[in-house]
Design an enzyme around this catalytic site. Structure first.
Site, PDB file in Angstrom:
ATOM      1  N   LYS A   1       0.810  -1.225   0.000  1.00 53.28           N
ATOM      2  CA  LYS A   1       0.000   0.000   0.000  1.00 53.28           C
ATOM      3  C   LYS A   1       0.840   1.270   0.000  1.00 53.28           C
ATOM      4  O   LYS A   1       0.409   2.310  -0.482  1.00 53.28           O
ATOM      5  CB  LYS A   1      -0.949  -0.006   1.195  1.00 53.28           C
ATOM      6  CG  LYS A   1      -2.030  -1.065   1.063  1.00 53.28           C
ATOM      7  CD  LYS A   1      -3.223  -0.737   1.929  1.00 53.28           C
ATOM      8  CE  LYS A   1      -4.379  -1.668   1.613  1.00 53.28           C
ATOM      9  NZ  LYS A   1      -4.141  -3.047   2.114  1.00 53.28           N
TER      10      LYS A   1
ATOM     11  N   GLU B   1      -9.335   6.945   3.456  1.00 51.77           N
ATOM     12  CA  GLU B   1     -10.202   5.998   4.158  1.00 51.77           C
ATOM     13  C   GLU B   1      -9.331   4.827   4.568  1.00 51.77           C
ATOM     14  O   GLU B   1      -8.285   4.584   3.980  1.00 51.77           O
ATOM     15  CB  GLU B   1     -11.302   5.515   3.218  1.00 51.77           C
ATOM     16  CG  GLU B   1     -10.906   4.355   2.286  1.00 51.77           C
ATOM     17  CD  GLU B   1      -9.819   4.703   1.268  1.00 51.77           C
ATOM     18  OE1 GLU B   1      -9.623   5.902   0.992  1.00 51.77           O
ATOM     19  OE2 GLU B   1      -9.157   3.776   0.750  1.00 51.77           O
TER      20      GLU B   1
ATOM     21  N   SER C   1       1.960  -9.724  -0.785  1.00 54.35           N
ATOM     22  CA  SER C   1       1.557  -8.311  -0.671  1.00 54.35           C
ATOM     23  C   SER C   1       1.940  -7.661   0.651  1.00 54.35           C
ATOM     24  O   SER C   1       2.141  -6.453   0.716  1.00 54.35           O
ATOM     25  CB  SER C   1       0.045  -8.188  -0.888  1.00 54.35           C
ATOM     26  OG  SER C   1      -0.666  -9.016   0.019  1.00 54.35           O
TER      27      SER C   1
HETATM   28  C1  LIG Z   1      -4.950  -4.049   1.843  1.00 53.34           C
HETATM   29  C2  LIG Z   1      -4.204  -5.282   1.561  1.00 53.34           C
HETATM   30  C3  LIG Z   1      -4.575  -6.146   0.516  1.00 53.34           C
HETATM   31  C4  LIG Z   1      -5.817  -5.962  -0.312  1.00 53.34           C
HETATM   32  O1  LIG Z   1      -5.850  -4.797  -1.070  1.00 53.34           O
HETATM   33  P1  LIG Z   1      -5.692  -4.808  -2.655  1.00 53.34           P
HETATM   34  O2  LIG Z   1      -6.042  -3.422  -3.034  1.00 53.34           O
HETATM   35  O3  LIG Z   1      -6.607  -5.834  -3.199  1.00 53.34           O
HETATM   36  O4  LIG Z   1      -4.272  -5.143  -2.927  1.00 53.34           O
HETATM   37  C5  LIG Z   1      -3.780  -7.252   0.254  1.00 53.34           C
HETATM   38  N1  LIG Z   1      -2.685  -7.517   0.995  1.00 53.34           N
HETATM   39  C6  LIG Z   1      -2.305  -6.718   2.021  1.00 53.34           C
HETATM   40  C7  LIG Z   1      -1.097  -7.087   2.804  1.00 53.34           C
HETATM   41  C8  LIG Z   1      -3.045  -5.583   2.341  1.00 53.34           C
HETATM   42  O5  LIG Z   1      -2.660  -4.815   3.367  1.00 53.34           O
END
Ligand SMILES: *Cc1c(COP(=O)(O)O)cnc(C)c1O
Length: 416
Positions: free
Chosen positions: A109, A131, A397
């Site tokens: 993010k 948000e 992610s």
């Molecule tokens: C917020 C988040 C997501 C999901 O958000 P996307 O916009 O679909 O990427 C996925 N993995 C992590 C670690 C997050 O913090």
């Protein structure tokens, strides 16, 4: 009333080739039938100006250089591509992990947050609103705004603020004001509504820093551009480390930002299969999952026409996922398009599969993945069973430290 046939393509006739050639989103911000800008009249000038300024900035070498410097000096890019050898051996495939968990603040993010914060500064905004659901985007936005010296207000549902108290504290320490939203469902959906309302009241000097590849045009496109650093790096790295592109790239899909960031630079590589994994939760009934593409229908949510979880009257459904970051009833319009043209396959992974994937990744690789990312791992594992000997690129992610309370409540954690 009969209209003369239009010589131009109608939006819904758009093809994958249009996307690859850069013709999408079109001037209305559409990816085929999906996308657009469904916002109040008062916001129209702001979203149009945002698109113009974003395009100008991304074509301006000095802006790009400033962004690249922040990404390397502050975010910690490029992130490594880690061969997951023991995991791969156990699954009978080759696995590489793209390590967004190693970025500053612990998830992808931050790539989007710092990029948009730089844009806010360039636009001369005197404050930023954002948000947050679980708090990850709120923390990233607060950190980016502190870094650049811009006041930041984060809207967060009251239910979420209670569930994610440590992230509220983090945001406060990073200098952000956290406004708890007691309206609506008191979670992410209500928080987005409030942030939009705040922006509508002062679109000139307020910048809305949206956290996923959702919302009115230009956000899905802008977030995709800023997150594409994931796939662009991973593509180069896997060619260097493995000598060829993977057979599959897989990522979890909430709003869809980390997935589109990984997928977008690989869309033209036909030999690479793309798999998005949604939150299957506890079951297929309403309220038990957050698998928007799997179970959803077309409709408008938060300024865009996409796929969403709604009942027959258009009421948004309750959602559930063990991973707070995937717990959203909508999905970005580019994913809805990629699903409609068949370039990306979307599957679900259950809470149980994700929890098992966390344990497996800890035990075999010494990496504690975020519960969101564990959905991608679970999807990868299933695909591996169908494609022995293949090479799989997994979008990691984020890191799982934030999930320890959830993991403890769920039990498990014994060696696999
Ligand atoms: C917020 C988040 C997501 C999901 O958000 P996307 O916009 O679909 O990427 C996925 N993995 C992590 C670690 C997050 O913090």
């Amino acid at each position: 009333m009969s209209a003369a046939p239009s010589p131009r393509l109608t939006a819904s006739e758009a093809t994958l080739e249009d996307l690859i050639a850069g013709r999408l989103p079109d001037e209305q911000g559409r990816y085929g039938a999906f996308g657009g800008r469904f916002v109040p009249e008062t916001l129209m000038p702001a979203v149009v100006r945002l698109e113009e300024e974003a395009r100008r900035a991304l074509n301006d070498a000095s802006f790009v250089q400033e962004l690249d410097l922040e990404l390397s000096e502050w975010v910690g890019r490029p992130t490594p591509l880690t061969p997951a050898r023991r995991l791969g051996r156990s699954w009978g495939v080759t696995v590489y992990l793209k390590r967004e968990d190693l970025t500053h603040t612990g998830a992808h993010k931050i790539n989007n947050a710092i990029g948009q914060a730089l844009l806010a500064k360039r636009l001369g905004a005197s404050r930023v609103v954002a948000e947050t659901g679980a708090g990850q985007h709120g923390v990233a936005a607060a950190a980016a705004c502190a870094r650049l010296g811009i006041p930041c207000t984060v809207y967060m549902g009251a239910v979420d603020a209670k569930r994610q108290a440590p992230n509220v504290d983090r945001m406060h320490r990073l200098g952000a004001e956290v406004k708890e939203v007691t309206a609506g469902d008191q979670t992410l959906r209500a928080a987005i509504d409030e942030a939009l309302r705040d922006w509508v009241s002062d679109p000139e000097s307020t910048y809305y820093l949206l956290g996923s590849a959702v919302g009115p045009h230009p956000y899905p496109w802008l977030v995709c551009v800023l997150q594409s650093v994931i796939g662009t790096e991973a593509r180069v790295q896997i060619l260097q480390q493995h000598g060829r592109l993977p057979d599959l790239a897989v990522a979890c899909v909430g709003g869809g930002s980390n997935a589109i960031g990984l997928f977008h630079p690989l869309i033209r590589d036909e030999q690479v299969a793309l798999l998005g994994v949604e939150a299957g939760g506890m079951g297929h009934r309403i309220g038990e999952h957050a698998a928007t593409i799997h179970y959803g229908t077309p409709g408008v949510l938060h300024g865009a026409y996409s796929v969403l979880l709604q009942d027959q009257d258009g009421q948004i459904q309750e959602t559930h996922s063990v991973s707070a970051g995937l717990d959203y009833p909508g999905v970005g319009p580019e994913h809805a398009f990629l699903d409609s043209v068949g370039r990306v396959t979307y599957e679900t992974a259950s809470d149980e599969e994700a929890l098992a994937a966390v344990d497996e990744c800890c035990a075999l690789e010494g990496i504690l993945p975020a519960l969101e990312s564990a959905h991608a791992m679970a999807g990868a594992k299933r695909w591996a069973a169908r494609h022995p000997g293949s090479c799989i690129l997994v979008g990691m992610s984020g890191r799982g430290d934030k999930d320890l309370a959830t993991l403890m409540a769920a039990g498990g954690g014994e060696a696999t």
